[in-house]
Design a protein around this motif. Structure first.
Motif, PDB file in Angstrom:
ATOM      1  N   LEU A   1       7.204  17.144  42.807  1.00 51.35           N
ATOM      2  CA  LEU A   1       7.596  16.090  41.869  1.00 51.35           C
ATOM      3  C   LEU A   1       6.479  15.825  40.867  1.00 51.35           C
ATOM      4  O   LEU A   1       6.723  15.772  39.649  1.00 51.35           O
ATOM      5  CB  LEU A   1       7.931  14.819  42.638  1.00 51.35           C
ATOM      6  CG  LEU A   1       8.241  13.572  41.792  1.00 51.35           C
ATOM      7  CD1 LEU A   1       9.544  13.751  41.035  1.00 51.35           C
ATOM      8  CD2 LEU A   1       8.304  12.332  42.689  1.00 51.35           C
ATOM      9  N   LEU A   2       5.256  15.676  41.363  1.00 50.33           N
ATOM     10  CA  LEU A   2       4.141  15.403  40.460  1.00 50.33           C
ATOM     11  C   LEU A   2       3.919  16.556  39.489  1.00 50.33           C
ATOM     12  O   LEU A   2       3.639  16.338  38.296  1.00 50.33           O
ATOM     13  CB  LEU A   2       2.864  15.148  41.260  1.00 50.33           C
ATOM     14  CG  LEU A   2       2.828  13.895  42.141  1.00 50.33           C
ATOM     15  CD1 LEU A   2       1.455  13.753  42.795  1.00 50.33           C
ATOM     16  CD2 LEU A   2       3.169  12.639  41.351  1.00 50.33           C
ATOM     17  N   ALA A   3       4.052  17.774  39.986  1.00 50.51           N
ATOM     18  CA  ALA A   3       3.831  18.938  39.129  1.00 50.51           C
ATOM     19  C   ALA A   3       4.914  19.073  38.066  1.00 50.51           C
ATOM     20  O   ALA A   3       4.680  19.673  37.009  1.00 50.51           O
ATOM     21  CB  ALA A   3       3.763  20.207  39.980  1.00 50.51           C
ATOM     22  N   GLY A   4       6.098  18.526  38.340  1.00 53.17           N
ATOM     23  CA  GLY A   4       7.224  18.712  37.432  1.00 53.17           C
ATOM     24  C   GLY A   4       7.382  17.657  36.358  1.00 53.17           C
ATOM     25  O   GLY A   4       8.260  17.779  35.488  1.00 53.17           O
ATOM     26  N   PHE A   5       6.571  16.611  36.372  1.00 52.64           N
ATOM     27  CA  PHE A   5       6.690  15.572  35.351  1.00 52.64           C
ATOM     28  C   PHE A   5       6.301  16.131  33.984  1.00 52.64           C
ATOM     29  O   PHE A   5       5.292  16.838  33.846  1.00 52.64           O
ATOM     30  CB  PHE A   5       5.788  14.382  35.666  1.00 52.64           C
ATOM     31  CG  PHE A   5       6.340  13.442  36.700  1.00 52.64           C
ATOM     32  CD1 PHE A   5       7.551  12.790  36.505  1.00 52.64           C
ATOM     33  CD2 PHE A   5       5.639  13.197  37.864  1.00 52.64           C
ATOM     34  CE1 PHE A   5       8.053  11.926  37.453  1.00 52.64           C
ATOM     35  CE2 PHE A   5       6.124  12.320  38.823  1.00 52.64           C
ATOM     36  CZ  PHE A   5       7.339  11.691  38.615  1.00 52.64           C
ATOM     37  N   SER A   6       7.101  15.783  32.980  1.00 49.01           N
ATOM     38  CA  SER A   6       6.733  16.174  31.617  1.00 49.01           C
ATOM     39  C   SER A   6       5.529  15.376  31.134  1.00 49.01           C
ATOM     40  O   SER A   6       4.749  15.852  30.300  1.00 49.01           O
ATOM     41  CB  SER A   6       7.918  15.952  30.665  1.00 49.01           C
ATOM     42  OG  SER A   6       8.346  14.595  30.681  1.00 49.01           O
ATOM     43  N   ARG A   7       5.382  14.169  31.658  1.00 47.01           N
ATOM     44  CA  ARG A   7       4.202  13.359  31.364  1.00 47.01           C
ATOM     45  C   ARG A   7       3.471  13.104  32.675  1.00 47.01           C
ATOM     46  O   ARG A   7       3.999  12.468  33.588  1.00 47.01           O
ATOM     47  CB  ARG A   7       4.585  12.026  30.721  1.00 47.01           C
ATOM     48  CG  ARG A   7       3.384  11.124  30.482  1.00 47.01           C
ATOM     49  CD  ARG A   7       3.782   9.750  29.997  1.00 47.01           C
ATOM     50  NE  ARG A   7       2.616   8.874  29.903  1.00 47.01           N
ATOM     51  CZ  ARG A   7       2.684   7.589  29.583  1.00 47.01           C
ATOM     52  NH1 ARG A   7       3.851   7.018  29.328  1.00 47.01           N
ATOM     53  NH2 ARG A   7       1.565   6.875  29.535  1.00 47.01           N
ATOM     54  N   LYS A   8       2.275  13.614  32.769  1.00 51.46           N
ATOM     55  CA  LYS A   8       1.488  13.465  33.984  1.00 51.46           C
ATOM     56  C   LYS A   8       1.266  11.987  34.293  1.00 51.46           C
ATOM     57  O   LYS A   8       0.937  11.197  33.403  1.00 51.46           O
ATOM     58  CB  LYS A   8       0.142  14.160  33.806  1.00 51.46           C
ATOM     59  CG  LYS A   8      -0.822  13.999  34.965  1.00 51.46           C
ATOM     60  CD  LYS A   8      -2.142  14.691  34.648  1.00 51.46           C
ATOM     61  CE  LYS A   8      -3.194  14.388  35.694  1.00 51.46           C
ATOM     62  NZ  LYS A   8      -4.490  15.039  35.378  1.00 51.46           N
ATOM     63  N   PRO A   9       1.467  11.568  35.546  1.00 58.23           N
ATOM     64  CA  PRO A   9       1.217  10.166  35.888  1.00 58.23           C
ATOM     65  C   PRO A   9      -0.246   9.786  35.641  1.00 58.23           C
ATOM     66  O   PRO A   9      -1.163  10.586  35.836  1.00 58.23           O
ATOM     67  CB  PRO A   9       1.552  10.094  37.377  1.00 58.23           C
ATOM     68  CG  PRO A   9       2.482  11.235  37.622  1.00 58.23           C
ATOM     69  CD  PRO A   9       2.023  12.317  36.694  1.00 58.23           C
ATOM     70  N   ASP A  10      -0.427   8.548  35.197  1.00 55.71           N
ATOM     71  CA  ASP A  10      -1.776   8.019  35.004  1.00 55.71           C
ATOM     72  C   ASP A  10      -2.317   7.404  36.292  1.00 55.71           C
ATOM     73  O   ASP A  10      -3.534   7.348  36.487  1.00 55.71           O
ATOM     74  CB  ASP A  10      -1.766   6.961  33.896  1.00 55.71           C
ATOM     75  CG  ASP A  10      -1.342   7.536  32.562  1.00 55.71           C
ATOM     76  OD1 ASP A  10      -2.157   8.249  31.946  1.00 55.71           O
ATOM     77  OD2 ASP A  10      -0.192   7.286  32.139  1.00 55.71           O
ATOM     78  N   TRP A  11      -1.407   6.902  37.148  1.00 58.32           N
ATOM     79  CA  TRP A  11      -1.794   6.283  38.415  1.00 58.32           C
ATOM     80  C   TRP A  11      -0.728   6.561  39.462  1.00 58.32           C
ATOM     81  O   TRP A  11       0.460   6.675  39.135  1.00 58.32           O
ATOM     82  CB  TRP A  11      -1.933   4.756  38.276  1.00 58.32           C
ATOM     83  CG  TRP A  11      -3.210   4.274  37.667  1.00 58.32           C
ATOM     84  CD1 TRP A  11      -3.485   4.124  36.334  1.00 58.32           C
ATOM     85  CD2 TRP A  11      -4.389   3.867  38.368  1.00 58.32           C
ATOM     86  NE1 TRP A  11      -4.756   3.645  36.169  1.00 58.32           N
ATOM     87  CE2 TRP A  11      -5.339   3.475  37.384  1.00 58.32           C
ATOM     88  CE3 TRP A  11      -4.734   3.799  39.712  1.00 58.32           C
ATOM     89  CZ2 TRP A  11      -6.608   3.022  37.723  1.00 58.32           C
ATOM     90  CZ3 TRP A  11      -6.000   3.336  40.057  1.00 58.32           C
ATOM     91  CH2 TRP A  11      -6.926   2.958  39.069  1.00 58.32           C
TER      92      TRP A  11
END
Length: 479
Positions: free
Chosen positions: A111-121
């Motif tokens: 899930l984290l790898a697939g975000f178009s916008r990398k999470p900030d936190w």
């Protein structure tokens, strides 16, 4: 959790992922809503059935600004089919639920790898020992959000203090640990049964990992930048000041996030139709005549204890509404009990909208396990309900003793040896809380404390955190 340097913070993408218990998911969801109202993009992660329980649609269909993502929980031998939260399993199966939860590591990494916008936190629970390496791989700073009473965390302590001062016997857990400055408040006392359950949290369960080991795994990591607590200094009881102590103990800024209660009781997380008959019954009762009974979804209540509680309610003579969410527990009630109390007592199965029940004008007192969430909900929505307190596990004994010291409730008496309770003690505590003389004093104290609980502006002010390292020029954090 935006760092602020005196100017408006940019919008952040924050991923929030609670443990699979309603007492965790609800405050995590409320935190998500608060973050979203501040302009941040929030992704709330859970499982399909839990998302449905919380009234959340998947994708963008959630509270404004909150995207909901559901990960399928893997099957585990011995775990009941369809079980996705602690409400779905008996107490002895919770370790297996944690084992299934640990199987979400790979899907969460994807899930984290697939975000178009990398999470900030990332905002994670105490259970996610496997998520910290994933966060490090993606270089995403994290916060741990603790929904237990801060005093419970102080007693648990960090790994290095436990290694320096090992607790090997039940008696060791019955006294305040040496890292808490003297004099210690009365809230830190523990009975033998409570101490035994505390000790069990330090031992591996069916998941193969101890609960305290899960907690420490996150606290040790530099990627965990701060720890949020569902509390505020105003509702903590006595010295020592807990937030500076927790910052020192765990070497992480301890940030009071407030109590994170909704503005009103109408938007309760559940509006289950199964509760409608009970609400109609409440509507028919005289004002201030009912004791509402709820022991949460995780209290390890035995058949014998259920029987004594039921017979105590019967013996008290009081009107009562008992939220008993597990059907299997209802089947353990004493034979003929519901028929004998028909008219003045109702047992409601299924998920109960607790805030609506507490806010109802017919309710006068609350018989509770004293989970931190239930205690503050009573103070916020009850408008001054005396508490009848029957704690079982985790921080519940601490919360109950703190409420007793504040003069807002009475304990159900327990045997000092095995901490058993009986019907006479239940009946006596209910009568005290609903009595004309003592009940009024308890209600007045509860109303005064409730005013503090309701002061969200005070709770949500930005705390100053000396030594915070997220920004060189920043000493402040805000949610």
């Amino acid at each position: 959790m935006a760092e602020t340097t005196g100017s408006t913070s940019p919008s952040l993408h924050i991923v929030v992922f609670p443990w699979l218990a309603m007492g965790h998911m609800i405050p995590f969801l409320e935190l998500s809503k608060r973050l979203a109202t501040r302009g941040h993009a929030v992704t709330f992660v859970s499982t399909p059935r839990n998302a449905a329980r919380l009234g959340l649609g998947l994708g963008s269909v959630g509270p404004p600004g909150v995207r909901v993502v559901a990960l399928d929980l893997p099957a585990v031998d011995g775990l009941p089919e369809g079980a996705e939260s602690t409400a779905d399993v008996p107490r002895d199966k919770v370790g297996l639920l944690k084992k299934a939860f640990d199987g979400l590591a790979a899907p969460f990494a994807a899930l984290l790898a697939g975000f178009s916008r990398k999470p900030d936190w990332l905002v994670l629970d105490f259970t996610h020992y496997w998520a910290w390496p994933i966060a490090e791989e993606h270089q995403i700073p994290c916060a741990m959000f603790i929904i237990f009473a801060p005093s419970h965390m102080a007693i648990t302590g960090p790994e290095q203090e436990n290694e320096a001062h090992p607790r090997r016997t039940t008696e060791d857990y019955m006294a305040p640990p040496p890292w808490i400055p003297s004099p210690c408040p009365s809230a830190y006392r523990r009975g033998r049964h409570e101490a035994e359950r505390m000790a069990a949290a330090f031992r591996p369960n069916a998941s193969g990992v101890a609960d305290v080991g899960r907690l420490w795994a996150g606290m040790h990591r530099p990627i965990c930048r701060l720890v949020l607590y569902r509390s505020c200094p105003e509702v903590e009881l006595e010295p020592p000041p807990l937030f500076p102590l927790l910052t020192k103990l765990f070497s992480k800024p301890a940030v009071p996030a407030g109590l994170l209660l909704p503005d009103g009781a109408d938007d309760d997380e559940s509006s289950s139709s199964s509760f409608a008959p009970a609400m109609r019954w409440l509507d028919e009762q005289p004002r201030g005549s009912v004791v509402y009974v709820a022991l949460g979804s995780e209290a390890p209540v035995t058949a014998e204890q259920l029987g004594e509680l039921a017979l105590g309610l019967e013996l008290s003579g009081a009107r009562f509404l008992w939220a008993l969410p597990r059907l299997r527990e209802r089947r353990l009630l004493p034979e003929g009990f519901e028929a004998r109390v028909a008219g003045r007592g109702v047992v409601s199965s299924g998920w109960v909208p607790q805030k609506r029940a507490l806010a109802h004008g017919a309710v006068d007192a609350f018989l509770t396990h004293c989970g931190w969430g239930s205690a503050v909900e009573s103070l916020r929505f009850g408008g001054g309900h005396p508490l009848v307190m029957l704690p079982f596990v985790a921080d519940q004994g601490l919360v109950a003793r703190a409420m007793e010291a504040r003069g807002v409730g009475v304990m159900v008496p327990r045997d000092e040896g095995d901490e058993s309770f009986d019907r006479d003690g239940v009946a006596a505590a209910v009568r005290r809380a609903m009595s004309e003389e003592e009940g009024k004093v308890l209600a007045r104290n509860a109303a005064e404390l409730g005013e503090i609980v309701a002061d969200t502006a005070r709770q949500e002010r930005i705390p100053t955190l000396e030594g915070a390292e997220a920004q060189p020029d920043s000493g402040r954090f805000s949610i």
